[in-house]
Design a protein around this motif. Structure first.
Motif, PDB file in Angstrom:
ATOM      1  N   GLU A 133     -33.538 -32.950  40.135  1.00 53.88           N
ATOM      2  CA  GLU A 133     -34.945 -32.923  40.520  1.00 53.88           C
ATOM      3  C   GLU A 133     -35.201 -33.560  41.887  1.00 53.88           C
ATOM      4  O   GLU A 133     -36.323 -33.551  42.374  1.00 53.88           O
ATOM      5  N   GLY A 184     -34.614 -32.770  44.937  1.00 60.06           N
ATOM      6  CA  GLY A 184     -35.188 -31.913  45.972  1.00 60.06           C
ATOM      7  C   GLY A 184     -36.688 -31.767  45.831  1.00 60.06           C
ATOM      8  O   GLY A 184     -37.437 -31.906  46.799  1.00 60.06           O
ATOM      9  N   LYS A 185     -37.141 -31.487  44.616  1.00 57.77           N
ATOM     10  CA  LYS A 185     -38.583 -31.327  44.368  1.00 57.77           C
ATOM     11  C   LYS A 185     -39.333 -32.643  44.587  1.00 57.77           C
ATOM     12  O   LYS A 185     -40.434 -32.658  45.121  1.00 57.77           O
ATOM     13  N   LYS A 214     -39.428 -33.336  48.376  1.00 63.46           N
ATOM     14  CA  LYS A 214     -40.234 -32.319  49.060  1.00 63.46           C
ATOM     15  C   LYS A 214     -41.703 -32.736  49.136  1.00 63.46           C
ATOM     16  O   LYS A 214     -42.399 -32.419  50.094  1.00 63.46           O
ATOM     17  N   GLU A 215     -42.191 -33.486  48.141  1.00 64.92           N
ATOM     18  CA  GLU A 215     -43.580 -33.948  48.114  1.00 64.92           C
ATOM     19  C   GLU A 215     -43.923 -34.823  49.323  1.00 64.92           C
ATOM     20  O   GLU A 215     -45.076 -34.958  49.688  1.00 64.92           O
ATOM     21  N   ASN A 253     -42.820 -34.306  52.386  1.00 64.58           N
ATOM     22  CA  ASN A 253     -42.699 -33.504  53.605  1.00 64.58           C
ATOM     23  C   ASN A 253     -41.668 -34.068  54.590  1.00 64.58           C
ATOM     24  O   ASN A 253     -41.984 -34.303  55.759  1.00 64.58           O
ATOM     25  N   VAL A 260     -29.315 -29.134  45.573  1.00 59.98           N
ATOM     26  CA  VAL A 260     -30.762 -29.103  45.314  1.00 59.98           C
ATOM     27  C   VAL A 260     -31.569 -29.349  46.589  1.00 59.98           C
ATOM     28  O   VAL A 260     -32.662 -28.805  46.736  1.00 59.98           O
ATOM     29  N   LEU A 261     -31.040 -30.125  47.522  1.00 58.21           N
ATOM     30  CA  LEU A 261     -31.722 -30.290  48.807  1.00 58.21           C
ATOM     31  C   LEU A 261     -31.707 -28.976  49.580  1.00 58.21           C
ATOM     32  O   LEU A 261     -32.720 -28.582  50.171  1.00 58.21           O
ATOM     33  N   GLU A 320     -31.579 -26.000  48.276  1.00 58.28           N
ATOM     34  CA  GLU A 320     -32.493 -25.085  47.583  1.00 58.28           C
ATOM     35  C   GLU A 320     -33.943 -25.298  48.003  1.00 58.28           C
ATOM     36  O   GLU A 320     -34.739 -24.371  47.992  1.00 58.28           O
ATOM     37  N   GLU A 321     -34.275 -26.519  48.373  1.00 60.73           N
ATOM     38  CA  GLU A 321     -35.640 -26.843  48.803  1.00 60.73           C
ATOM     39  C   GLU A 321     -35.769 -26.804  50.330  1.00 60.73           C
ATOM     40  O   GLU A 321     -36.801 -27.190  50.870  1.00 60.73           O
ATOM     41  N   ASP A 322     -34.711 -26.352  51.015  1.00 62.34           N
ATOM     42  CA  ASP A 322     -34.704 -26.286  52.479  1.00 62.34           C
ATOM     43  C   ASP A 322     -34.986 -27.636  53.130  1.00 62.34           C
ATOM     44  O   ASP A 322     -35.727 -27.739  54.109  1.00 62.34           O
ATOM     45  N   ILE A 323     -34.385 -28.680  52.561  1.00 57.67           N
ATOM     46  CA  ILE A 323     -34.529 -30.025  53.112  1.00 57.67           C
ATOM     47  C   ILE A 323     -33.275 -30.337  53.929  1.00 57.67           C
ATOM     48  O   ILE A 323     -32.164 -30.362  53.402  1.00 57.67           O
TER      49      ILE A 323
END
Length: 88
Positions: free
Chosen positions: A21, A23-24, A27-28, A30, A55-56, A58-61
């Motif tokens: 989790e 990444g999600k 992501k919050e 920004n 996971v990072l 996948e979130e484009d981080i």
């Protein structure tokens, strides 16, 4: 001494597969880039580092890896981490 307030809130997530989790959660905030700072080889051998990177991604981080966690690091190591994060 001048009066001031210092606040350093920290969230710690516990539970099965919580690393999936990250990444999600991040992501919050920004982020423009995050540093994955880890110790020796156990994060790699266990597969945890690969999971976090996946996971990072996948979130484009955007992220950088910085191994070698040390207790009470020298300022030079801190600066090395800063330099690594500032590179594109």
């Amino acid at each position: 001494m001048k009066d001031f307030i210092y606040s350093a809130p920290t969230k710690v997530y516990f539970g099965k597969d919580k690393e999936l989790e990250v990444g999600k959660i991040i992501k919050e905030y920004n982020p423009t880039k995050v540093m994955i700072h880890f110790g020796g080889s156990s994060a790699k051998k266990s597969g945890l580092l690969d999971k976090v990177i996946r996971v990072l991604d996948e979130e484009d981080i955007k992220h950088v890896e910085f191994g070698g966690v040390q207790p009470n690091p020298e300022l030079s190591l801190v600066r090395e981490g800063i330099d690594l994060c500032q590179k594109d």
